[in-house]
Enzyme design. Structure first.
Site, PDB file in Angstrom:
ATOM      1  N   ASP A  91      33.754  39.235  36.108  1.00  0.00           N
ATOM      2  CA  ASP A  91      32.601  38.324  36.096  1.00  0.00           C
ATOM      3  C   ASP A  91      31.338  39.136  35.863  1.00  0.00           C
ATOM      4  O   ASP A  91      31.384  40.377  35.801  1.00  0.00           O
ATOM      5  CB  ASP A  91      32.500  37.526  37.405  1.00  0.00           C
ATOM      6  CG  ASP A  91      31.996  36.094  37.157  1.00  0.00           C
ATOM      7  OD1 ASP A  91      30.996  35.950  36.424  1.00  0.00           O
ATOM      8  OD2 ASP A  91      32.606  35.143  37.679  1.00  0.00           O
TER       9      ASP A  91
ATOM     10  N   LYS B  20      40.574  29.537  34.821  1.00  0.00           N
ATOM     11  CA  LYS B  20      40.554  28.269  35.566  1.00  0.00           C
ATOM     12  C   LYS B  20      39.239  27.537  35.321  1.00  0.00           C
ATOM     13  O   LYS B  20      38.182  27.967  35.761  1.00  0.00           O
ATOM     14  CB  LYS B  20      40.730  28.510  37.068  1.00  0.00           C
ATOM     15  CG  LYS B  20      40.642  27.220  37.886  1.00  0.00           C
ATOM     16  CD  LYS B  20      40.566  27.476  39.370  1.00  0.00           C
ATOM     17  CE  LYS B  20      40.310  26.185  40.137  1.00  0.00           C
ATOM     18  NZ  LYS B  20      38.921  25.673  39.951  1.00  0.00           N
TER      19      LYS B  20
ATOM     20  N   HIS C 261      36.296  24.578  29.264  1.00  0.00           N
ATOM     21  CA  HIS C 261      35.646  23.275  29.056  1.00  0.00           C
ATOM     22  C   HIS C 261      34.121  23.355  29.128  1.00  0.00           C
ATOM     23  O   HIS C 261      33.425  22.413  28.739  1.00  0.00           O
ATOM     24  CB  HIS C 261      36.195  22.226  30.040  1.00  0.00           C
ATOM     25  CG  HIS C 261      35.658  22.341  31.443  1.00  0.00           C
ATOM     26  ND1 HIS C 261      35.674  21.288  32.317  1.00  0.00           N
ATOM     27  CD2 HIS C 261      35.115  23.384  32.119  1.00  0.00           C
ATOM     28  CE1 HIS C 261      35.138  21.664  33.473  1.00  0.00           C
ATOM     29  NE2 HIS C 261      34.807  22.928  33.377  1.00  0.00           N
TER      30      HIS C 261
ATOM     31  N   ASP D 167      31.458  40.964  30.699  1.00  0.00           N
ATOM     32  CA  ASP D 167      31.117  39.720  30.017  1.00  0.00           C
ATOM     33  C   ASP D 167      32.306  39.300  29.160  1.00  0.00           C
ATOM     34  O   ASP D 167      32.739  40.049  28.284  1.00  0.00           O
ATOM     35  CB  ASP D 167      29.875  39.937  29.144  1.00  0.00           C
ATOM     36  CG  ASP D 167      29.354  38.663  28.504  1.00  0.00           C
ATOM     37  OD1 ASP D 167      30.129  37.693  28.365  1.00  0.00           O
ATOM     38  OD2 ASP D 167      28.165  38.633  28.130  1.00  0.00           O
ATOM     39  N   MET D 168      32.839  38.117  29.416  1.00  0.00           N
ATOM     40  CA  MET D 168      34.026  37.658  28.692  1.00  0.00           C
ATOM     41  C   MET D 168      33.773  37.499  27.197  1.00  0.00           C
ATOM     42  O   MET D 168      34.705  37.474  26.399  1.00  0.00           O
ATOM     43  CB  MET D 168      34.519  36.326  29.268  1.00  0.00           C
ATOM     44  CG  MET D 168      33.541  35.172  29.142  1.00  0.00           C
ATOM     45  SD  MET D 168      34.168  33.702  30.016  1.00  0.00           S
ATOM     46  CE  MET D 168      32.766  32.581  29.800  1.00  0.00           C
TER      47      MET D 168
END
Length: 373
Positions: free
Chosen positions: A239, A273, A277, A259-260
C-alpha cells in the site's frame, strides 16, 4: 464477530444483501432524477417509443462520451421497471439493445401535447416533488452536473463525488473528514465481516500457495486473516507509504510501501479485494499488467485472486440481488469506478494479457474471480 457465529454464510450474506438493498434506495431515486433531468422519456417518445442507447443519446443531446454511463443508469431503471428492455440476439453488443417506454416512463414525458391542449398539468410534477430530498442532496447535484459535462472539453473532468464536494476525491475526504466520513473504517469493517466467509466457502483458492501480496490491502486485515488460516503462506501487504506507516506492529504479515500503478513485489499470487471496481478500464488494465509481471507462471500456481462484483451473476429470479448490484454500480460511478458484468471483466482481463479466468459466485452480490496468466 462472535455474535454472528450462530448464522450460516448464506444467512449472513442474505442479511448483508437486505441492508445494502435498503441503503442503496437513494440511487433508485437518483437514477430516476437523472432520467427526468436529461428527458430520456421524451427522447424515447420522439423516437417512436423504442430506441437504442446511441439513438437516445443523440436525440436527448447528451455527449457521446456518456454512452456507457447512461447505459448504467438505464440498467437500474429497467431492473425497477421504469423502462423495459429488449436484449439483442448478440449479447456482446450492448448498444444494439432496445429500450421501450412503459406506462411509468410514459408519465414522465414532458412534451405531451394532448395534455397541454386540454389544460392538464403533467403527472411528472408530483414525481419531481417526491424526488426533492434526492434532488437537493450534494451527491445528486454532483451526478447531474457530471452528466452535463463533456469529456472532450479542455482540462480534466471531475468525478461526480468531487463535483459534489468542492473538488475533493473520496480518498481525500476519507483522510481529512474521517469523523463524518469514516470510509477507511467501513472498508476494514467489511473485511472483518467477509474474510471468514471467504475462507469458509472458498478457502481452497489459497491452498497450495507459497506467497501472496494483498494489493492496496490497507492495514492488513484480509492478509492477517488469510495468514492465520494458512500459516505456511507468506503474506505481504502493498500500500501507499502513508498507509503502511500506520500498520500495526507484531502482525503475521509483512508490509511494503509502494504504488500498484508502478510495480508489485514478486509473488506466487496477488490478492485484490474490492480494488478494481474503484477504477476505470484503463487503470485496471495497468494494475493487472503489473500483477501479471509479479506472479509465478500458472504451472507454478501463479494467479490473481479478485473479490468484486460480477453484475448479472446472481439467481435470475432474485430481483433484490440484481437491483442491489446495479444500484451499487451507480454508487461507485460517483468516483469514476465501475461494477462490471462478465463481458466487461473479460475485456480488461484479456487486454492485460491473461489467458483464462474462473468466476465463483458464492459471496452474495460479490464473487471470487481466479485469473490465470
Amino acid at each position: 464477530m462472535a455474535l454472528l457465529a450462530e448464522y450460516s454464510s448464506r444467512e449472513l450474506l442474505h442479511a448483508q444483501l437486505q441492508l445494502w438493498h435498503q441503503s442503496l434506495g437513494f440511487f433508485k431515486s437518483a437514477a430516476l432524477a437523472i432520467a427526468m433531468d436529461l428527458r430520456i422519456a421524451d427522447a424515447v417518445h420522439r423516437l417512436g417509443g423504442a430506441a437504442t442507447l446511441p439513438q437516445i443519446l443523440a436525440e436527448a443531446g447528451i455527449s457521446p462520451c456518456r454512452l456507457r454511463d447512461l447505459r448504467r443508469v438505464m440498467r437500474a431503471l429497467t431492473v425497477s421497471g421504469i423502462f423495459s428492455f429488449e436484449q439483442p440476439a448478440d449479447r456482446r453488443s450492448h448498444d444494439s439493445a432496445v429500450y421501450k417506454l412503459t406506462a411509468a416512463s410514459r408519465l414522465l414525458v414532458v412534451g405531451d401535447e394532448s395534455s397541454t391542449a386540454a389544460g392538464q398539468l403533467p403527472p411528472f410534477l408530483s414525481v419531481k416533488i417526491l424526488l426533492w430530498p434526492c434532488l437537493d442532496s450534494p451527491v445528486s447535484k454532483g451526478m447531474h452536473a457530471w452528466f452535463r459535462q463533456d469529456k472532450q472539453q479542455s482540462g480534466p473532468t471531475l468525478a461526480p463525488f468531487a463535483l459534489a464536494y468542492s473538488g475533493q476525491t473520496i480518498w481525500e475526504r476519507a483522510e481529512h473528514h474521517a469523523t463524518v466520513f469514516p470510509f477507511n473504517n467501513a472498508m476494514a469493517s467489511d473485511t472483518a465481516f467477509l474474510m471468514p466467509i471467504v475462507l469458509r466457502e472458498c478457502g481452497e483458492v489459497f491452498r497450495g500457495l507459497t506467497s501472496l501480496v494483498d494489493v492496496a490491502g490497507g492495514l492488513g486485515g484480509a492478509a492477517a486473516t488469510i495468514a492465520a488460516a494458512f500459516p505456511d503462506l507468506k503474506c505481504t501487504v502493498l500500500d501507499l507509504p502513508q498507509v503502511v506507516a500506520k500498520a500495526p506492529s507484531g502482525a503475521n504479515v509483512q508490509y511494503v510501501a509502494g504504488d500498484m500503478f508502478e510495480s508489485i513485489p514478486p509473488t506466487n499470487a496477488v490478492f485484490l479485494k474490492w480494488i478494481l471496481h474503484d477504477w476505470g478500464d484503463e487503470e485496471c488494465v495497468k494494475i493487472l499488467k503489473n500483477c501479471k509481471q509479479a506472479i509465478s507462471l500458472r504451472d507454478a500456481g501463479g494467479k490473481v485472486i479478485i473479490i468484486d462484483m460480477v453484475v448479472g451473476s446472481g439467481p435470475s429470479d432474485d430481483i433484490k440481488h440484481a437491483e442491489t448490484q446495479v444500484l451499487f454500480d451507480l454508487l461507485i460511478m460517483n468516483i469514476n469506478g465501475v461494477e462490471r458484468d462478465e463481458q466487461e471483466w473479460r475485456k480488461i482481463f484479456f487486454e492485460a494479457g491473461f489467458k483464462d479466468y474462473k468466476i465463483i459466485p458464492v459471496l452474495g452480490v460479490r464473487s471470487i474471480i481466479e485469473l490465470y496468466p
